[in-house]
Design a protein around this motif. Structure first.
Motif, PDB file in Angstrom:
ATOM      1  N   TYR A   1       0.832  -1.204   0.000  1.00  0.00           N
ATOM      2  CA  TYR A   1       0.000   0.000   0.000  1.00  0.00           C
ATOM      3  C   TYR A   1       0.868   1.257   0.000  1.00  0.00           C
ATOM      4  O   TYR A   1       0.640   2.191  -0.789  1.00  0.00           O
ATOM      5  CB  TYR A   1      -0.899  -0.050   1.229  1.00  0.00           C
ATOM      6  N   ALA A   2       1.870   1.277   0.867  1.00  0.00           N
ATOM      7  CA  ALA A   2       2.738   2.456   0.984  1.00  0.00           C
ATOM      8  C   ALA A   2       3.475   2.730  -0.317  1.00  0.00           C
ATOM      9  O   ALA A   2       3.587   3.886  -0.754  1.00  0.00           O
ATOM     10  CB  ALA A   2       3.742   2.246   2.121  1.00  0.00           C
ATOM     11  N   TYR A   3       3.970   1.667  -0.963  1.00  0.00           N
ATOM     12  CA  TYR A   3       4.707   1.863  -2.222  1.00  0.00           C
ATOM     13  C   TYR A   3       3.780   2.400  -3.309  1.00  0.00           C
ATOM     14  O   TYR A   3       4.132   3.341  -4.030  1.00  0.00           O
ATOM     15  CB  TYR A   3       5.351   0.558  -2.685  1.00  0.00           C
ATOM     16  N   HIS A   4       2.590   1.803  -3.449  1.00  0.00           N
ATOM     17  CA  HIS A   4       1.650   2.261  -4.478  1.00  0.00           C
ATOM     18  C   HIS A   4       1.290   3.729  -4.280  1.00  0.00           C
ATOM     19  O   HIS A   4       1.248   4.511  -5.243  1.00  0.00           O
ATOM     20  CB  HIS A   4       0.385   1.406  -4.451  1.00  0.00           C
ATOM     21  N   VAL A   5       1.023   4.104  -3.051  1.00  0.00           N
ATOM     22  CA  VAL A   5       0.665   5.497  -2.772  1.00  0.00           C
ATOM     23  C   VAL A   5       1.839   6.423  -3.066  1.00  0.00           C
ATOM     24  O   VAL A   5       1.667   7.491  -3.670  1.00  0.00           O
ATOM     25  CB  VAL A   5       0.204   5.643  -1.308  1.00  0.00           C
ATOM     26  N   ALA A   6       3.043   6.028  -2.658  1.00  0.00           N
ATOM     27  CA  ALA A   6       4.236   6.847  -2.912  1.00  0.00           C
ATOM     28  C   ALA A   6       4.459   7.032  -4.412  1.00  0.00           C
ATOM     29  O   ALA A   6       4.753   8.143  -4.875  1.00  0.00           O
ATOM     30  CB  ALA A   6       5.459   6.197  -2.259  1.00  0.00           C
ATOM     31  N   LEU A   7       4.319   5.939  -5.170  1.00  0.00           N
ATOM     32  CA  LEU A   7       4.491   6.021  -6.626  1.00  0.00           C
ATOM     33  C   LEU A   7       3.429   6.920  -7.249  1.00  0.00           C
ATOM     34  O   LEU A   7       3.726   7.730  -8.149  1.00  0.00           O
ATOM     35  CB  LEU A   7       4.417   4.614  -7.229  1.00  0.00           C
ATOM     36  N   TYR A   8       2.209   6.809  -6.766  1.00  0.00           N
ATOM     37  CA  TYR A   8       1.118   7.663  -7.255  1.00  0.00           C
ATOM     38  C   TYR A   8       1.429   9.137  -6.993  1.00  0.00           C
ATOM     39  O   TYR A   8       1.296   9.986  -7.894  1.00  0.00           O
ATOM     40  CB  TYR A   8      -0.187   7.245  -6.572  1.00  0.00           C
ATOM     41  N   LEU A   9       1.843   9.479  -5.776  1.00  0.00           N
ATOM     42  CA  LEU A   9       2.154  10.875  -5.436  1.00  0.00           C
ATOM     43  C   LEU A   9       3.344  11.380  -6.244  1.00  0.00           C
ATOM     44  O   LEU A   9       3.369  12.542  -6.672  1.00  0.00           O
ATOM     45  CB  LEU A   9       2.434  10.991  -3.939  1.00  0.00           C
ATOM     46  N   TYR A  10       4.331  10.507  -6.467  1.00  0.00           N
ATOM     47  CA  TYR A  10       5.489  10.876  -7.291  1.00  0.00           C
ATOM     48  C   TYR A  10       5.033  11.246  -8.698  1.00  0.00           C
ATOM     49  O   TYR A  10       5.466  12.257  -9.269  1.00  0.00           O
ATOM     50  CB  TYR A  10       6.472   9.702  -7.324  1.00  0.00           C
ATOM     51  N   ASN A  11       4.137  10.435  -9.267  1.00  0.00           N
ATOM     52  CA  ASN A  11       3.702  10.676 -10.642  1.00  0.00           C
ATOM     53  C   ASN A  11       2.791  11.889 -10.768  1.00  0.00           C
ATOM     54  O   ASN A  11       2.670  12.460 -11.857  1.00  0.00           O
ATOM     55  CB  ASN A  11       3.000   9.430 -11.200  1.00  0.00           C
ATOM     56  N   LEU A  12       2.143  12.299  -9.658  1.00  0.00           N
ATOM     57  CA  LEU A  12       1.312  13.508  -9.720  1.00  0.00           C
ATOM     58  C   LEU A  12       2.138  14.739 -10.070  1.00  0.00           C
ATOM     59  O   LEU A  12       1.619  15.713 -10.607  1.00  0.00           O
ATOM     60  CB  LEU A  12       0.599  13.740  -8.384  1.00  0.00           C
ATOM     61  N   ASN A  13       3.422  14.727  -9.735  1.00  0.00           N
ATOM     62  CA  ASN A  13       4.288  15.883  -9.983  1.00  0.00           C
ATOM     63  C   ASN A  13       4.923  15.867 -11.370  1.00  0.00           C
ATOM     64  O   ASN A  13       5.683  16.773 -11.699  1.00  0.00           O
ATOM     65  CB  ASN A  13       5.396  15.940  -8.924  1.00  0.00           C
ATOM     66  N   ARG A  14       4.609  14.824 -12.142  1.00  0.00           N
ATOM     67  CA  ARG A  14       5.147  14.786 -13.505  1.00  0.00           C
ATOM     68  C   ARG A  14       4.236  15.574 -14.431  1.00  0.00           C
ATOM     69  O   ARG A  14       3.018  15.577 -14.301  1.00  0.00           O
ATOM     70  CB  ARG A  14       5.278  13.344 -13.976  1.00  0.00           C
ATOM     71  N   ILE A  15       4.845  16.268 -15.403  1.00  0.00           N
ATOM     72  CA  ILE A  15       4.085  17.191 -16.257  1.00  0.00           C
ATOM     73  C   ILE A  15       3.061  16.460 -17.104  1.00  0.00           C
ATOM     74  O   ILE A  15       1.941  16.902 -17.269  1.00  0.00           O
ATOM     75  CB  ILE A  15       5.060  17.990 -17.162  1.00  0.00           C
ATOM     76  N   LYS A  16       3.447  15.306 -17.647  1.00  0.00           N
ATOM     77  CA  LYS A  16       2.549  14.586 -18.546  1.00  0.00           C
ATOM     78  C   LYS A  16       2.590  13.122 -18.191  1.00  0.00           C
ATOM     79  O   LYS A  16       3.625  12.477 -18.320  1.00  0.00           O
ATOM     80  CB  LYS A  16       2.976  14.805 -19.995  1.00  0.00           C
TER      81      LYS A  16
END
Length: 568
Positions: free
Chosen positions: A468-483
């Motif tokens: 769960y922690a990894y999936h959420v971290a990866l999701y938050l990381y990708n939110l900061n990507r432009i596209k």
């Protein structure tokens, strides 16, 4: 900034004349319902509609006929309709449905879907076939499945393992290390390399032609010109002969390919026949062993029937086994004969293909020579040589420019694959991992990334929290990507993963980070999370086992009928 947003899911059961429509919004969506109210089936239906094969409950799989999924990418809205293995993909414009593709071929559908997401990465199957990125590859990190998702990371879909290097390539893609920029740059290099090869071929042809003309002028005599022109006057005739030969060879090739297909079908049928015969003999052998242990009469251990078991009946069993072995030998001889014929046909097909290719090369060279000779006839040898040198030098300059472009692209690719860039991306992802691991009461020392994916090195209730922690971290990381199409996450039933009240509270506390309207999170849960007020959307399921009803069924059928009048 382009974002992927799920808008609506509709599932339709024509058998029961019922349906279910669920709207989704930006930010946090909570699907709340007791056990067996259909939460997981609804959630699985999202990914099934996209083209990901999931494990449904058998009752749901038999019940639902059609899955409709509305989504937005950027400013444009689309609709996927899935019926079994049949896909329809629409663009929605001013309420009208514009058909992009309808097909039962999964990879054709996937290719069109990836065009929408502007994804140019290709994969190779285990059989060596080139295919486009597929939905289960693209979305493998966007889903924590109720079953497999809490045991492994990114392996909730069934249609993945026929693709080579699917884990490693998607691991790098999802974090952007070898993302779309990398594959577009790689495609630019491939196109530049094709141009380079074409220029080199043209330069080689010019050099050959110029050298031949120079050699012909060493011992010049007046008769050479007319002889040379006559030698090339038959070029058109030669082209026609080569074209006719190629067409005839292609006809022969089709005949051989048809024969090969028939032989392969026959071989397949023989293998089936051999398999069934072996099974029959195996059963006879068991019957014989059983009979040898019994008296002159034996009782069937299954039905209790009494059978004669004298020497004559035993001999009959042996004869049947001998006949069966004889038939197996005969089938194997047939298979050997078929394999020899297949090998011979494949060799003939290979020879024909090589011959066709050699004729095509001759035809191309003949066409180039014809064009050059037309110039030769008009200008004379010296002028033709000068003109050819000028054209060759122009092409050489273009070739050198392309070569410079390739060197620049190679340098860009080298930077993209550099250890420095890898570490930068890894450190950015680790920053989010540290925050979420702390939130769910896991020590920072548990964070171990291999190829950008968390290594599962714990047991018990800690393993699901780590996933769960990894999936959420990866999701938050990708939110900061432009596209990125990775700005959504679907989590199914965290409360069923053996967590005590304290750990479950820690899991739900992370939802505070998942309310960001720039992304989209869908969580299915049996109990309230404490964030129902902060959530942008709460769907409550109450009916036992099925969440379908008749409320919107007629409207949904009318919608399907409207799509029959689709605009291509």
């Amino acid at each position: 900034m382009r974002r992927f947003l799920l808008n609506k899911l509709i599932v339709i059961s024509k058998k029961e004349e019922k349906s279910k429509e669920i709207d989704f919004k930006k930010g946090l969506n909570i699907i709340l319902g007791a056990n067996k109210t259909g939460k997981s089936s609804i959630i699985k239906s999202i990914f099934y509609a996209l083209g990901c094969e999931v494990k449904f409950e058998s009752e749901w799989k038999l019940l639902i006929d059609k899955y409709l999924l509305y989504f937005t990418y950027g400013e444009k809205e689309y609709l996927i309709v899935r019926t079994g293995k049949y896909f329809e993909l629409y663009k929605i414009r001013k309420g009208n449905f514009i058909l992009i593709i309808e097909t039962e071929h999964f990879h054709d559908y996937s290719e069109e879907l990836m065009k929408i997401f502007e994804i140019s990465m290709d994969f190779i199957t285990n059989k060596g076939k080139k295919i486009a990125f597929t939905p289960p590859l693209l979305f493998r990190f966007q889903y924590i499945d109720q079953d497999l998702g809490w045991e492994k990371i990114g392996e909730s879909f069934n249609n993945l393992k026929y693709i080579m290097d699917w884990k490693s390539n998607t691991n790098k893609y999802v974090v952007g290390f070898q993302g779309e920029e990398y594959y577009k740059t790689k495609l630019e290099r491939d196109l530049a390399k094709e141009n380079l090869d074409q220029f080199n071929t043209k330069i080689s042809h010019y050099n050959e032609f110029i050298n031949n003309l120079k050699l012909s002028m060493v011992n010049f005599d007046p008769s050479f010109e007319s002889m040379n022109i006559k030698a090339y006057s038959d070029d058109k005739l030669l082209s026609n002969e080569l074209n006719n030969a190629i067409n005839n060879l292609k006809k022969d090739l089709l005949i051989l390919q048809d024969e090969l297909a028939l032989l392969k079908n026959e071989r397949y049928e023989k293998h089936l026949e051999l398999k069934y015969l072996k099974e029959y003999l195996s059963n006879l052998d068991k019957d014989h062993e059983f009979a040898m242990k019994e008296d002159s009469q034996l009782v069937c251990p299954f039905c209790g029937t009494v059978h004669e078991n004298d020497i004559e009946h035993r001999i009959e069993l042996i004869k049947d086994m001998q006949k069966g072995n004889h038939m197996i030998g005969s089938i194997r001889e047939d298979l050997s004969d078929i394999d020899n014929k297949i090998t011979q046909l494949e060799a003939e097909i290979k020879t024909l293909n090589n011959t066709i290719r050699s004729y095509q090369i001759k035809l191309e060279k003949n066409k180039e020579n014809t064009n050059l000779i037309n110039s030769y006839k008009e200008k004379g040898k010296v002028e033709v040589i000068q003109d050819s040198i000028s054209k060759r030098d122009e092409i050489t300059l273009l070739r050198d420019n392309v070569l410079g472009e390739i060197l620049e692209i190679d340098n860009e690719i080298k930077i993209m694959k550099s250890t420095k860039r890898r570490n930068k991306i890894r450190n950015n992802l680790l920053k989010y991992c540290r925050e979420i691991f702390e939130d769910v009461n896991l020590p920072e020392s548990d964070i171990k990334l291999n190829d950008f994916v968390q290594v599962l090195n714990r047991t018990g209730s800690e393993n699901p929290r780590m996933i769960y922690a990894y999936h959420v971290a990866l999701y938050l990381y990708n939110l900061n990507r432009i596209k990125s199409p990775f700005n959504f996450l679907v989590i199914d039933t965290p409360n069923q993963q053996g967590q005590d009240e304290k750990n479950l509270k820690n899991i739900f506390s992370v939802l505070d980070r998942l309310c960001n309207p720039n992304g989209q999170v869908i969580m299915g849960t049996e109990r309230e999370t404490g964030f129902e007020t902060e959530a942008n959307n709460v769907v409550t399921l109450e009916n036992y086992k099925r969440s379908l009803n008749k409320v919107n069924y007629k409207d949904h059928i009318e919608l399907l009928n409207r799509m029959q009048n689709k605009v291509r």
